[in-house]
Design a protein around this motif. Structure first.
Motif, PDB file in Angstrom:
ATOM      1  N   LYS A 103      17.970  39.746 -52.033  1.00  0.00           N
ATOM      2  CA  LYS A 103      16.946  39.035 -51.234  1.00  0.00           C
ATOM      3  C   LYS A 103      17.630  38.188 -50.161  1.00  0.00           C
ATOM      4  CE  LYS A 103      13.375  39.752 -54.346  1.00  0.00           C
ATOM      5  NZ  LYS A 103      12.267  40.649 -54.046  1.00  0.00           N
ATOM      6  N   ALA A 118       8.913  34.209 -44.679  1.00  0.00           N
ATOM      7  CA  ALA A 118       8.826  32.848 -45.190  1.00  0.00           C
ATOM      8  C   ALA A 118      10.149  32.124 -44.950  1.00  0.00           C
ATOM      9  CB  ALA A 118       8.511  32.895 -46.688  1.00  0.00           C
ATOM     10  N   VAL A 141       7.991  29.198 -54.933  1.00  0.00           N
ATOM     11  CA  VAL A 141       8.329  30.627 -54.957  1.00  0.00           C
ATOM     12  C   VAL A 141       9.839  30.730 -55.159  1.00  0.00           C
ATOM     13  CG1 VAL A 141       8.254  32.810 -53.712  1.00  0.00           C
ATOM     14  CG2 VAL A 141       6.451  31.107 -53.328  1.00  0.00           C
ATOM     15  N   LYS A 143      12.960  33.403 -56.250  1.00  0.00           N
ATOM     16  CA  LYS A 143      13.276  34.833 -56.384  1.00  0.00           C
ATOM     17  C   LYS A 143      14.729  35.027 -56.786  1.00  0.00           C
ATOM     18  CE  LYS A 143       9.966  36.204 -52.879  1.00  0.00           C
ATOM     19  NZ  LYS A 143       9.681  37.102 -51.755  1.00  0.00           N
ATOM     20  N   VAL A 153      10.644  37.477 -59.603  1.00  0.00           N
ATOM     21  CA  VAL A 153       9.940  36.521 -58.746  1.00  0.00           C
ATOM     22  C   VAL A 153       8.989  35.668 -59.572  1.00  0.00           C
ATOM     23  CG1 VAL A 153       8.386  36.283 -56.777  1.00  0.00           C
ATOM     24  CG2 VAL A 153      10.105  38.101 -56.796  1.00  0.00           C
ATOM     25  N   VAL A 155       6.115  32.693 -59.042  1.00  0.00           N
ATOM     26  CA  VAL A 155       5.281  31.900 -58.134  1.00  0.00           C
ATOM     27  C   VAL A 155       4.472  30.975 -59.024  1.00  0.00           C
ATOM     28  CG1 VAL A 155       3.491  31.965 -56.356  1.00  0.00           C
ATOM     29  CG2 VAL A 155       5.130  33.852 -56.528  1.00  0.00           C
ATOM     30  N   GLU A 175      11.605  29.895 -51.455  1.00  0.00           N
ATOM     31  CA  GLU A 175      10.977  30.009 -50.141  1.00  0.00           C
ATOM     32  C   GLU A 175       9.588  29.415 -50.087  1.00  0.00           C
ATOM     33  OE1 GLU A 175      11.177  34.259 -49.403  1.00  0.00           O
ATOM     34  OE2 GLU A 175       9.117  34.509 -50.044  1.00  0.00           O
ATOM     35  N   TYR A 177       5.647  29.206 -49.663  1.00  0.00           N
ATOM     36  CA  TYR A 177       4.555  30.009 -50.202  1.00  0.00           C
ATOM     37  C   TYR A 177       3.748  30.602 -49.045  1.00  0.00           C
ATOM     38  CZ  TYR A 177       0.249  31.183 -52.655  1.00  0.00           C
ATOM     39  OH  TYR A 177      -0.833  31.844 -53.167  1.00  0.00           O
ATOM     40  N   LEU A 178       3.484  31.908 -49.140  1.00  0.00           N
ATOM     41  CA  LEU A 178       2.686  32.583 -48.112  1.00  0.00           C
ATOM     42  C   LEU A 178       1.301  32.863 -48.661  1.00  0.00           C
ATOM     43  CD1 LEU A 178       5.336  35.177 -46.870  1.00  0.00           C
ATOM     44  CD2 LEU A 178       4.682  33.026 -45.754  1.00  0.00           C
ATOM     45  N   GLU A 182      -2.096  40.723 -49.223  1.00  0.00           N
ATOM     46  CA  GLU A 182      -0.836  41.474 -49.106  1.00  0.00           C
ATOM     47  C   GLU A 182      -1.104  42.900 -48.678  1.00  0.00           C
ATOM     48  OE1 GLU A 182       1.905  41.104 -52.431  1.00  0.00           O
ATOM     49  OE2 GLU A 182       1.137  39.080 -52.791  1.00  0.00           O
ATOM     50  N   LYS A 204      -0.808  43.722 -58.143  1.00  0.00           N
ATOM     51  CA  LYS A 204       0.401  43.448 -58.926  1.00  0.00           C
ATOM     52  C   LYS A 204       0.119  42.846 -60.292  1.00  0.00           C
ATOM     53  CE  LYS A 204       4.128  43.910 -55.921  1.00  0.00           C
ATOM     54  NZ  LYS A 204       3.952  43.541 -54.505  1.00  0.00           N
ATOM     55  N   ASN A 214       2.641  39.319 -63.612  1.00  0.00           N
ATOM     56  CA  ASN A 214       3.028  40.317 -62.616  1.00  0.00           C
ATOM     57  C   ASN A 214       3.483  41.592 -63.313  1.00  0.00           C
ATOM     58  OD1 ASN A 214       2.929  39.982 -59.746  1.00  0.00           O
ATOM     59  ND2 ASN A 214       4.198  38.153 -59.998  1.00  0.00           N
ATOM     60  N   ILE A 272       7.073  39.562 -46.956  1.00  0.00           N
ATOM     61  CA  ILE A 272       7.334  38.980 -48.283  1.00  0.00           C
ATOM     62  C   ILE A 272       8.622  39.557 -48.843  1.00  0.00           C
ATOM     63  CG2 ILE A 272       6.544  38.900 -50.675  1.00  0.00           C
ATOM     64  CD1 ILE A 272       3.749  38.707 -49.759  1.00  0.00           C
ATOM     65  N   GLU A 273       8.778  40.872 -48.680  1.00  0.00           N
ATOM     66  CA  GLU A 273       9.992  41.518 -49.185  1.00  0.00           C
ATOM     67  C   GLU A 273      10.141  42.873 -48.509  1.00  0.00           C
ATOM     68  OE1 GLU A 273       9.959  43.199 -53.065  1.00  0.00           O
ATOM     69  OE2 GLU A 273       7.927  43.969 -52.861  1.00  0.00           O
TER      70      GLU A 273
HETATM   71  P1  AMP Z   1       8.414  40.486 -54.416  1.00  0.00           P
HETATM   72  O1  AMP Z   1       9.169  41.090 -55.561  1.00  0.00           O
HETATM   73  O2  AMP Z   1       9.257  39.738 -53.440  1.00  0.00           O
HETATM   74  O3  AMP Z   1       7.443  41.455 -53.800  1.00  0.00           O
HETATM   75  O4  AMP Z   1       7.426  39.420 -55.060  1.00  0.00           O
HETATM   76  C1  AMP Z   1       6.490  39.809 -56.042  1.00  0.00           C
HETATM   77  C2  AMP Z   1       5.166  39.171 -55.735  1.00  0.00           C
HETATM   78  O5  AMP Z   1       5.301  37.743 -55.717  1.00  0.00           O
HETATM   79  C3  AMP Z   1       4.623  39.522 -54.362  1.00  0.00           C
HETATM   80  O6  AMP Z   1       3.934  40.725 -54.341  1.00  0.00           O
HETATM   81  C4  AMP Z   1       3.719  38.349 -54.084  1.00  0.00           C
HETATM   82  O7  AMP Z   1       2.481  38.520 -54.742  1.00  0.00           O
HETATM   83  C5  AMP Z   1       4.454  37.209 -54.729  1.00  0.00           C
HETATM   84  N1  AMP Z   1       5.245  36.514 -53.700  1.00  0.00           N
HETATM   85  C6  AMP Z   1       6.514  36.782 -53.328  1.00  0.00           C
HETATM   86  N2  AMP Z   1       6.917  35.962 -52.338  1.00  0.00           N
HETATM   87  C7  AMP Z   1       5.883  35.145 -52.070  1.00  0.00           C
HETATM   88  C8  AMP Z   1       5.664  34.077 -51.146  1.00  0.00           C
HETATM   89  N3  AMP Z   1       6.625  33.639 -50.317  1.00  0.00           N
HETATM   90  N4  AMP Z   1       4.470  33.481 -51.166  1.00  0.00           N
HETATM   91  C9  AMP Z   1       3.499  33.885 -52.008  1.00  0.00           C
HETATM   92  N5  AMP Z   1       3.619  34.866 -52.901  1.00  0.00           N
HETATM   93  C10 AMP Z   1       4.806  35.508 -52.934  1.00  0.00           C
END
Ligand code: AMP
Ligand code: GLY
Length: 417
Positions: A103, A118, A141, A143, A153, A155, A175, A177-178, A182, A204, A214, A272-273
């Motif tokens: 990441k 973010a 958040v 990761k 991850v 949250v 990071e 929060y967004l 999605e 998710k 998740n 986000i990723e």
């Molecule tokens: P990722 O593995 O980075 O996709 O994160 C898994 C899930 O966590 C994402 O699908 C989002 O629902 C949540 N998530 C990750 N980053 C953020 C963020 N900065 N703000 C809010 N939710 C996040």
């Protein structure tokens, strides 16, 4: 062309299904595959993380294209080994797959390429963790820097839980929060040319209403009637092309599937990723809508000739996929249970609805569960309402003791919300 697909989930079943319908594909192999993939491809055993073994298998089979499904083999350098053996491979090098594998690396690439994401800090000590948590405030958040199969991850509103996760991981990205819906947008690229696919949305959380833990993904749909029609162009310009250009300029071109996980926030679209491979379960709905035969697109990406590919063509249909998961997924999924009703779906619902296998295996003449996510029941229709109805009708035919699925996949979007 002979094609070898590496992996054994519903994503690989979707890839194999599309490839099996492609007149350019003369023979299709999948390693290791699963009970459902066996119906469209010839299975071969392989250690998917061993590049030498995968390259040897591809050479033995006379494969003209290898398609690597999951992230772990890519991060382990399997695509490098296949290419070193002179065989075209769809999937990035280990160096480029760091976009998913780290990441912190992804954040660095985005910062260099000016890609909106973010704000974040990379932290390794408790002091850095505390400072970052306080800088952003709740919701926190956190990761894990490395690959964690969707479990890295956290949250949470709970500062102590956020802190504990950070300290347990070692190196983390903390990071901002967004907020906002999605979107998953995939692009096929050869490292220069970028061909975006159609956007999809993934669910998710394990339970209806986005409750529960998740998971790897409990369902998906495409298209997104609520999204701005300019979304794909905007993400191409702001995210996908700059990222591909940045990796090429660094001397580690990214070829394969670039997956942008996006949040549509009030202040604009943010990444986000990134993932370095097709998403699961979004691939099931995206490929259900793709009209262009898949093999030549993947081969052109693998060979660096994607500019020769005409624009992709899409069915004017909606697609929905509903994941059927094992009892106690995601914590301690129970496996080995018989699955019934597969033949009924094939006889009564095809071709509008069909079952893609994820964690399944053959036990004599029975098909049994062999993983957390077991099946991805996929349907198309003239709109999301019809695609949902067809998907859930097929889901109702499947019998698997203790199985769980969400009942609200694509529900809001189908209602126009
Ligand atoms: P990722 O593995 O980075 O996709 O994160 C898994 C899930 O966590 C994402 O699908 C989002 O629902 C949540 N998530 C990750 N980053 C953020 C963020 N900065 N703000 C809010 N939710 C996040
Ligand atoms: N659907 C989420 C993923 O493939 O990572």
């Amino acid at each position: 062309m002979k094609v070898l697909v590496i992996g054994g989930g519903a994503r690989e079943h979707a890839l194999c299904r599309s490839l099996s319908l492609d007149p350019d594909v003369s023979a299709l192999y999948c390693a290791p595959g699963n009970a459902g993939i066996a119906e469209v491809a010839e299975l071969r055993p392989v250690d998917a993380l061993n590049g030498t073994a995968v390259a040897r298998l591809a050479a033995e089979l006379g494969a003209g294209l290898v398609v690597v499904g999951p992230e772990a083999p890519l991060v382990a350098g399997v695509a490098d080994s296949v290419r070193a053996a002179g065989i075209p491979c769809f999937g990035p090098s280990a160096a480029a797959a760091q976009l998913e594998g780290s990441k912190a690396f992804a954040k660095d690439v985005m910062a260099a390429a000016g890609v909106p994401t973010a704000r974040s800090y990379v932290c390794t000590t408790p002091e850095e963790v505390d400072a970052a948590l306080d800088a952003f405030g709740a919701p926190y958040v956190v990761k894990d820097d490395g690959l964690a199969a969707g479990k890295g991850v956290v949250v949470t509103e709970d500062r102590a839980a956020a802190r504990a996760h950070a300290l347990a991981c070692g190196r983390v990205v903390i990071e901002e929060y967004l907020d906002g819906p999605e979107v998953s947008l995939f692009a096929i690229t050869d490292g220069v040319t970028v061909l975006p696919l159609q956007p999809a949305q993934d669910f998710k959380r394990a339970l209806d209403g986005d409750a529960g833990p998740n998971t790897g993904g409990m369902g998906a749909y495409s298209p997104l009637p609520w999204a701005d029609p300019k979304l794909v162009d905007e993400v191409m310009e702001l995210v996908l092309q700059p990222t591909v250009d940045e990796l090429r300029h660094r001397g580690t071109p990214f070829s394969g599937l670039l997956y942008a996980g996006l949040a549509i926030t009030g202040r604009g679209t943010r990444v986000i990723e990134f993932n370095a491979r097709f998403g699961d379960p979004e691939t099931q709905v995206v490929l259900a809508r793709l009209r262009t035969p898949l093999a030549s697109v993947l081969l052109n990406a693998a060979k660096g000739t994607l500019d020769a590919e005409p624009p992709l063509s899409w069915r004017d249909e909606a697609a929905v996929t509903v994941v059927i998961a094992s009892r106690d997924y995601p914590e301690t999924p129970r496996t080995g249970d018989p699955i019934e009703g597969l033949a009924e779906v094939a006889e009564q619902d095809a071709p509008d609805a069909y079952v893609l296998h994820a964690g399944t295996a053959r036990d004599g003449d029975r098909v049994v569960s062999a993983g957390g996510r077991v099946l991805s029941v996929t349907a198309t229709g003239s709109d999301l309402v019809q695609a949902r109805e067809r998907a859930y009708k097929a889901v109702a035919r499947i019998r698997l003791d203790g199985a769980q699925h969400r009942t609200d996949i694509a529900a809001k979007a189908a209602e126009g919300r």
